[in-house]
Design a protein around this motif. Sequence first.
Motif, PDB file in Angstrom:
ATOM      1  N   ARG A 131      31.472  46.204  31.897  1.00 53.62           N
ATOM      2  CA  ARG A 131      32.118  46.231  32.364  1.00 53.62           C
ATOM      3  C   ARG A 131      32.797  45.244  31.558  1.00 53.62           C
ATOM      4  N   ARG A 182      36.631  39.592  29.562  1.00 50.61           N
ATOM      5  CA  ARG A 182      37.825  40.388  29.494  1.00 50.61           C
ATOM      6  C   ARG A 182      38.807  39.247  29.394  1.00 50.61           C
ATOM      7  N   GLU A 186      41.491  39.326  26.584  1.00 52.46           N
ATOM      8  CA  GLU A 186      43.378  38.228  26.630  1.00 52.46           C
ATOM      9  C   GLU A 186      43.541  37.414  26.258  1.00 52.46           C
ATOM     10  N   SER A 189      45.233  38.365  22.855  1.00 54.14           N
ATOM     11  CA  SER A 189      47.507  38.383  22.594  1.00 54.14           C
ATOM     12  C   SER A 189      47.576  37.502  22.468  1.00 54.14           C
TER      13      SER A 189
ATOM     14  N   THR B 107      37.501  61.326  30.028  1.00 55.81           N
ATOM     15  CA  THR B 107      37.810  60.187  29.116  1.00 55.81           C
ATOM     16  C   THR B 107      36.690  58.799  29.407  1.00 55.81           C
ATOM     17  N   ARG B 169      51.226  35.198  34.752  1.00 55.90           N
ATOM     18  CA  ARG B 169      50.901  36.719  34.055  1.00 55.90           C
ATOM     19  C   ARG B 169      52.362  37.488  34.045  1.00 55.90           C
ATOM     20  N   ALA B 238      46.609  41.321  36.731  1.00 52.81           N
ATOM     21  CA  ALA B 238      44.809  41.073  36.932  1.00 52.81           C
ATOM     22  C   ALA B 238      44.979  41.010  35.759  1.00 52.81           C
ATOM     23  N   LEU B 239      45.538  41.594  34.860  1.00 50.84           N
ATOM     24  CA  LEU B 239      44.891  42.625  33.579  1.00 50.84           C
ATOM     25  C   LEU B 239      45.819  41.243  32.399  1.00 50.84           C
ATOM     26  N   GLY B 240      46.835  40.844  32.600  1.00 43.96           N
ATOM     27  CA  GLY B 240      47.734  40.701  31.878  1.00 43.96           C
ATOM     28  C   GLY B 240      48.360  41.267  31.101  1.00 43.96           C
ATOM     29  N   ASP B 242      49.244  42.467  27.580  1.00 43.77           N
ATOM     30  CA  ASP B 242      48.019  42.845  26.414  1.00 43.77           C
ATOM     31  C   ASP B 242      47.639  44.141  26.935  1.00 43.77           C
ATOM     32  N   ILE B 243      46.234  43.447  27.433  1.00 50.77           N
ATOM     33  CA  ILE B 243      45.367  44.499  28.122  1.00 50.77           C
ATOM     34  C   ILE B 243      46.285  46.364  28.795  1.00 50.77           C
ATOM     35  N   ARG B 246      47.617  48.142  25.845  1.00 50.28           N
ATOM     36  CA  ARG B 246      46.590  48.961  25.492  1.00 50.28           C
ATOM     37  C   ARG B 246      45.915  50.170  26.077  1.00 50.28           C
ATOM     38  N   GLN B 256      38.398  48.070  38.158  1.00 51.32           N
ATOM     39  CA  GLN B 256      36.902  46.979  37.670  1.00 51.32           C
ATOM     40  C   GLN B 256      37.031  45.683  37.945  1.00 51.32           C
TER      41      GLN B 256
END
Lengths: 400, 368
Positions: A131, A182, A186, A189, B107, B169, B238-240, B242-243, B246, B256
């Motif tokens: 997670r 996370r 982050e 990067s 996956t 972001r 929420a993640l940016g 870059d994430i 990828r 999640q």
Amino acid sequence: MKIKRYPFLIFMLFICMLLFGCWSKKELRDLALIIAVGIDKKDGKYISTFQVVNPGNVAGATQRGGGSTGLPVALYTSTGDTLVEASRKASKQISRIPYYAHTNLVVVGEELAKEGIQQIFDVVERNPQFRPTANIVIARKQTAKQLLSVLTPVDKIPANQMIKTLELTEMMWGENVGTRLREVIESFSLAGKEVIMSSFHVDGNRKHSDDQENVRTMEPTARLRASELAIFKRGKLVGWIGKEDARGVLWILDKIKQTVVTVDWKEEKEALSYKVVRAKTKVTAQLRNGKPIIFVTVATEGDIGETFVAIDFTDPKQIVALEKVMQQEIKAEIEKAVHVAQKKKSDIFGFGEVVHRTYPKEWKKMKKMWNDKYFPKLDVQVKVESFIRRTGLRTRSYIQ
Amino acid sequence: MERARISARQLFMLAILFEHGSAMVIPLGVDAKQDVWLAILCGMVFGVGLLFVYYRLFTYYPNLPFTSYSQRIVGPFFGKVLALIYVLYFLYISARVLRDFGELLLTFAYPETPLFILNAVMMLTVMYAVYKGIEVIARASQLFFFSLYWILMLGFVLIIIAGEIDVRRLQPILEEGWPRIFHVVFTQTLYVPFGELVVFTMIFPYLRKEEKVWKAGFLALLLSGINLAMIMGMNVAALGADIVSRSTFPLLNTIQEIRVANFLERLDVLFMIALIVGGFFKVGVFFYAGVIGVADLFALKQYQRLVYPLGISVLFLSLAIASNFAEHIKEGLRIVTIYMHVPLQMIIPIFLLLIAMVKHQKKERKGR
């Protein structure tokens, strides 16, 4: 006869199709629920420590009032060149399949943190079980294994104890902060943001920390305590920041929810405590003569918590004077935090990202040298506005 | 063509589900980094243009599917060749989407199940739906439209409550300027999912009221474009960037992140439902168009006979098109876009439209 048989055959086929859902079934009793993972490195090999929940004993402890026979968690250690290898090798000791979906905590030993932690997150991202909301902490002056082998009295599962402590102290005191996996990934990067992580430390005698004896006494001989914040730079631990300075970091990051600020009043040192109920921080950037300047504006709101000196709180003028003192104190904390970070040449506040957002073109030139050239000499203007709204159940104190 | 009728509302919902299908879960246009939402919106704007081309073609031949009117426009021989190419294209894309779907499930949820099994279960369901006809698919879309929307809204509200959204972001906007966005638009977002509406040229003739085709199609395109832009924007916030760039499934990672009040977490099942519903409709519509196309091309009275052989072919094709996930994705982004999407979604329909316009003008003149 022939007509009747075909529908039945098709029906049988469809029933078979339902069974595909059970392809990789795993019974609950075949899973080892890993609640925390500790990672160390020795001689170029990763040492993984798994804190595995022993479900029977956790439930039993609450039912039988704490006097259960077994321990709530078990510890396994395994070595490997990579983390996946170490995890698979653990099957030599654990009788169940390691299951990471409930892993809430990742502990990294201080030695490994100094060496660099960038490698360890790939598997965390790649594996669908893991997670991204899991917390990560550093084991201060210890290996991750030592930190994970401490039994705790109130919250039976040590990993939960650590996470809950972290959450609570972040909310009430504000010198520690929970860092999610996370956020760490982050930050790798982003050129203009470095990551901080809270650390934990084992107080007292570590010798029997993993023994049930540890939780039989009123004050456990070995205790877990949240300690300083770890400053990272490009995935490497470069320094520590603690006490009020650490709170300064949280002020800038806008992570302070509540805290208590103690200030001097006239001749009396540390005479008065101010309970912060709400706080809000804004960080903006400006370019002057091609050089970035950062403005940090903090607004706080709160009550008087305690006083050792006689102040007439019914007088608004006194309140205004007090607010000034508070502002000075908070400003000093923030400036000290900036100073420490600048010395370590690590932009843990994300000032670089603020510049990036406001001046994307100019940022491209600064990007590569930000941490080493621009950030240490950055002009940071701090402005604090504190408001004392209420003074509690009394106006004047009985202290005269 | 089967004898069936669907309503404008059903077309609208079917198109929405189709557009959301796999586009919602795959990293759509992520090369635009934090401007991905802009790239999707721009793709939508140009997509409206493509839809207009398909719609104009339809207005010239309101009772015929694409495979029939292509023969009317460029003559029986070339028309048949063209129709054959399109039919193969539809079947191939349905195999691709099926593979996408299987790879995604494999996956993240079923690491030990063979791909064949997952694809087979999905394909059998699709085959059954197609066997039953377009009316059944359309009615199913009415049912699932609302469930998908509920899930989307629930996820949206939860992610905002969880406090994971950080609009900063998404800044700086247009960091690399418009060229990067248009590059992404014309290599990715225009064709998938917006240009894929070309498959609806096979379904428009079923509409009960032909004058409503434009309204339903346009609204569906608009709404799904906005939705997709919002979803990808939310992923980045929420993640940016870059994430997201990828990630194999950004939406899954975003879901999640949700953690509300220490008990509302691990809502991956929302993602699963969205994935399966969307996947079903996308595979279903492409496969249906392919089957109907073959039946139309070879003048078969009952298209149902084709469902099982073609279905099995698509199933095996989905396994055979790539030996691994990377190859599959690379094919989709490079080869399929250049050699299939661009000519079949854009160039040929525009040409056909021009020819049809000229022909009709001639006819009108003769009529006078």
